[in-house]
Design a protein around this motif. Structure first.
Motif, short mmCIF file in Angstrom:
data_model
loop_
_atom_site.label_atom_id
_atom_site.label_comp_id
_atom_site.label_asym_id
_atom_site.label_seq_id
_atom_site.Cartn_x
_atom_site.Cartn_y
_atom_site.Cartn_z
N GLY A 1 6.96 68.53 -107.84
CA GLY A 1 8.06 69.49 -107.75
C GLY A 1 8.34 70.20 -109.05
N GLU A 2 7.59 69.88 -110.09
CA GLU A 2 7.82 70.46 -111.41
C GLU A 2 7.36 71.92 -111.45
OE1 GLU A 2 6.51 69.77 -116.10
OE2 GLU A 2 5.86 68.37 -114.53
N GLU A 3 8.19 72.79 -112.03
CA GLU A 3 7.84 74.19 -112.19
C GLU A 3 7.48 74.49 -113.64
OE1 GLU A 3 10.74 76.88 -110.70
OE2 GLU A 3 10.64 76.14 -108.63
N SER A 4 6.57 75.47 -113.79
CA SER A 4 6.19 75.92 -115.12
C SER A 4 5.78 77.37 -115.04
CB SER A 4 5.03 75.07 -115.67
OG SER A 4 3.91 75.14 -114.80
N GLN A 5 5.71 78.03 -116.19
CA GLN A 5 5.34 79.45 -116.19
C GLN A 5 4.03 79.66 -116.93
OE1 GLN A 5 8.39 82.42 -116.89
NE2 GLN A 5 6.97 83.72 -118.05
N LEU A 6 3.14 80.41 -116.30
CA LEU A 6 1.88 80.81 -116.92
C LEU A 6 2.05 82.23 -117.45
CD1 LEU A 6 -0.54 79.64 -114.06
CD2 LEU A 6 0.12 78.35 -116.11
N ASP A 7 1.63 82.44 -118.67
CA ASP A 7 1.70 83.78 -119.26
C ASP A 7 0.44 84.55 -118.86
OD1 ASP A 7 4.14 83.24 -120.51
OD2 ASP A 7 3.13 82.33 -122.24
N VAL A 8 0.59 85.41 -117.87
CA VAL A 8 -0.54 86.18 -117.36
C VAL A 8 -0.16 87.64 -117.24
CG1 VAL A 8 -1.50 84.21 -116.10
CG2 VAL A 8 0.09 85.77 -114.95
N ALA A 9 -1.17 88.49 -117.29
CA ALA A 9 -0.96 89.94 -117.13
C ALA A 9 -1.33 90.40 -115.73
CB ALA A 9 -1.79 90.70 -118.16
N GLY A 10 -2.01 89.53 -114.98
CA GLY A 10 -2.43 89.92 -113.63
C GLY A 10 -2.38 88.75 -112.67
N VAL A 11 -2.08 89.05 -111.40
CA VAL A 11 -2.06 88.05 -110.33
C VAL A 11 -2.89 88.58 -109.17
CG1 VAL A 11 -0.63 86.77 -108.70
CG2 VAL A 11 0.22 87.21 -111.02
N PHE A 12 -3.88 87.80 -108.76
CA PHE A 12 -4.79 88.19 -107.69
C PHE A 12 -4.71 87.17 -106.55
CE2 PHE A 12 -6.38 90.35 -111.38
CZ PHE A 12 -6.93 91.53 -110.92
N PRO A 13 -3.94 87.46 -105.50
CA PRO A 13 -3.83 86.52 -104.38
C PRO A 13 -5.01 86.65 -103.42
CG PRO A 13 -1.85 87.90 -104.63
CD PRO A 13 -2.96 88.54 -105.40
N TYR A 14 -5.59 85.52 -103.06
CA TYR A 14 -6.64 85.46 -102.03
C TYR A 14 -6.35 84.24 -101.15
CZ TYR A 14 -9.20 88.93 -104.71
OH TYR A 14 -9.57 90.09 -105.37
N ILE A 15 -5.34 84.36 -100.32
CA ILE A 15 -4.87 83.20 -99.55
C ILE A 15 -5.13 83.34 -98.06
CG2 ILE A 15 -3.11 82.60 -101.26
CD1 ILE A 15 -1.05 83.93 -99.36
N GLY A 16 -5.94 84.30 -97.69
CA GLY A 16 -6.25 84.46 -96.28
C GLY A 16 -6.07 85.88 -95.80
N GLN A 17 -6.37 86.07 -94.52
CA GLN A 17 -6.35 87.38 -93.92
C GLN A 17 -5.58 87.36 -92.60
OE1 GLN A 17 -8.03 89.90 -95.54
NE2 GLN A 17 -8.70 88.46 -97.12
N ASP A 18 -4.98 88.49 -92.26
CA ASP A 18 -4.30 88.66 -90.97
C ASP A 18 -4.96 89.79 -90.20
OD1 ASP A 18 -2.25 86.68 -91.30
OD2 ASP A 18 -1.24 88.03 -92.69
N PRO A 19 -5.21 89.60 -88.91
CA PRO A 19 -5.89 90.63 -88.12
C PRO A 19 -5.09 91.93 -88.06
CG PRO A 19 -5.82 88.53 -86.94
CD PRO A 19 -4.90 88.39 -88.13
N ILE A 20 -5.79 93.05 -88.09
CA ILE A 20 -5.18 94.36 -87.92
C ILE A 20 -5.29 94.72 -86.44
CG2 ILE A 20 -5.21 96.79 -88.63
CD1 ILE A 20 -6.68 95.88 -91.17
N SER A 21 -4.29 94.36 -85.67
CA SER A 21 -4.38 94.48 -84.21
C SER A 21 -3.15 95.11 -83.58
CB SER A 21 -4.62 93.10 -83.60
OG SER A 21 -3.57 92.20 -83.96
N GLY A 22 -2.32 95.73 -84.39
CA GLY A 22 -1.08 96.30 -83.87
C GLY A 22 -1.29 97.32 -82.77
N MET A 23 -2.41 98.03 -82.81
CA MET A 23 -2.65 99.09 -81.82
C MET A 23 -2.88 98.53 -80.40
SD MET A 23 -5.56 98.02 -83.26
CE MET A 23 -5.39 98.88 -84.82
N VAL A 24 -3.15 97.23 -80.27
CA VAL A 24 -3.36 96.65 -78.94
C VAL A 24 -2.34 95.56 -78.61
CG1 VAL A 24 -5.83 97.18 -78.85
CG2 VAL A 24 -5.07 95.02 -79.88
N LYS A 25 -1.28 95.46 -79.40
CA LYS A 25 -0.31 94.38 -79.19
C LYS A 25 0.35 94.47 -77.81
CE LYS A 25 3.37 96.83 -81.72
NZ LYS A 25 4.14 97.22 -80.54
N ASP A 26 0.53 95.69 -77.30
CA ASP A 26 1.18 95.85 -75.99
C ASP A 26 0.24 95.57 -74.82
OD1 ASP A 26 3.56 96.49 -77.22
OD2 ASP A 26 3.21 98.65 -77.14
N LEU A 27 -1.04 95.36 -75.11
CA LEU A 27 -1.99 95.05 -74.04
C LEU A 27 -2.03 93.55 -73.74
CD1 LEU A 27 -5.05 97.34 -74.95
CD2 LEU A 27 -3.18 97.78 -73.34
N GLY A 28 -1.38 92.75 -74.58
CA GLY A 28 -1.35 91.31 -74.35
C GLY A 28 -2.69 90.63 -74.54
#
Length: 316
Positions: free
Chosen positions: A220-247
């Motif tokens: 549970g301990e928190e700490s701070q990293l001194d960084v100039a950039g953050v690159f998240p790669y934690i997964g992907q979500d489908p791009i499917s909004g155009m068919v959401k009403d089709l069930g």
């Protein structure tokens, strides 16, 4: 008379481009609709080294080769964003255009999952980036943090390491999920420090990223990293909004198909990363695209309506 396509393909990533190639080769009147540049995530991939028959190739180069081939047999490329697919296979675009088709293949892929922590959205483009290939050079001689332990995170870490002085790789668990080859490369990189059992809590900075607060999930301990950039790669979500009403989607938004790539709506197919699948790779996307095009061709033959007759129905 309204123009009628045998198949409208939504998305110009590897699945969509392969579908366009196979569909047009089979003689189908084909269009491929894309909101951005053709190539999908290949445009953001530094090197592709696991595509069969190609030892190693820059992602954008592979994407451009696929794109040129996808149009070689008469498929039409349409720039635009699709807002909705109707049960009758009408494809609506956000600019008001409507494309009439006998069948539709959704090959829109996925989008990067957000961390959902304070400071992330506020600093996108100012130190927070989801594309190392796009933005890596801006972090030359700086320190950055990569979030994630899968293939994408480690592949992009390899690219970033040619620019940065130091890189933290932060993973929630004590082990990586990535392929062993990638793990070995990262662990042998002197610029990399791996922080295990840790999650990001807050991105720090006013006009640009100056740090990242992280928390150890065991202590549970928190700490701070001194960084100039953050690159998240934690997964992907489908791009499917155009068919959401089709069930046709599961609870995560991925499109459900059978082995023929057809959804429960007859004539509507899906291919590639947007559908329910265990493995999301370029090679699996191209395989899906070929299968979806073949299935659309066979479905069209069984439900063939003369183009003139269909046009008259649409105009009535």
């Amino acid at each position: 008379m309204n123009e009628i396509y045998d198949v409208a393909i939504i998305g110009a990533g590897p699945a969509g481009m392969t579908a366009a190639l196979y569909a047009s080769r089979s003689g189908m009147k084909t269009c491929m609709i894309e909101a951005g540049a053709p190539g999908g995530k290949m445009l953001k991939t530094y090197l592709v080294s696991n595509y069969p028959g190609v030892a190693e190739i820059p992602g954008p180069d592979l994407g451009m080769t696929m794109y040129e081939q996808s149009l070689a047999f008469g498929a039409e490329y349409i720039a635009g964003t699709v807002s909705e697919v109707l049960p009758d296979k009408t494809v609506r675009l956000t600019d008001g255009r409507e494309i009439k088709a006998r069948s539709v293949i959704v090959a829109t892929g996925t989008k990067e999952r957000l961390l959902g922590i304070p400071g992330e959205q506020e600093l996108v483009g100012h130190g927070v980036s989801y594309c190392a290939v796009c933005d890596g050079a801006f972090f030359r001689n700086k320190t950055v943090a990569v979030i994630g332990g899968g293939n994408a995170a480690l592949e992009e870490s390899g690219f970033l390491s040619q620019f940065v002085d130091k890189m933290y790789i932060i993973i929630r668990r004590d082990q990586f999920r990535a392929e062993e080859k990638l793990q070995k490369e990262v662990m042998a990189n002197p610029k990399v420090e791996i922080i295990r059992d840790t999650v990001p809590v807050r991105v720090v900075g006013e006009d640009t990223v100056t740090g990242l607060v992280v928390k150890n999930v065991k202590t549970g301990e928190e700490s701070q990293l001194d960084v100039a950039g953050v690159f998240p790669y934690i997964g992907q979500d489908p791009i499917s909004g155009m068919v959401k009403d089709l069930g046709v989607c599961d609870e995560h938004g991925a499109i459900i198909t059978n082995q023929e790539m057809m959804t429960k709506v007859p004539g509507v197919f899906a291919a590639g990363d947007v559908r329910v699948t265990e493995l999301r790779q370029i090679v699996t996307a191209t395989s899906d695209g070929a299968k979806a095009a073949e299935s659309a061709f066979l479905w069209a033959k069984e439900h063939l309506v003369p183009t003139e007759e269909l046009a008259e129905e649409l105009e009535a």
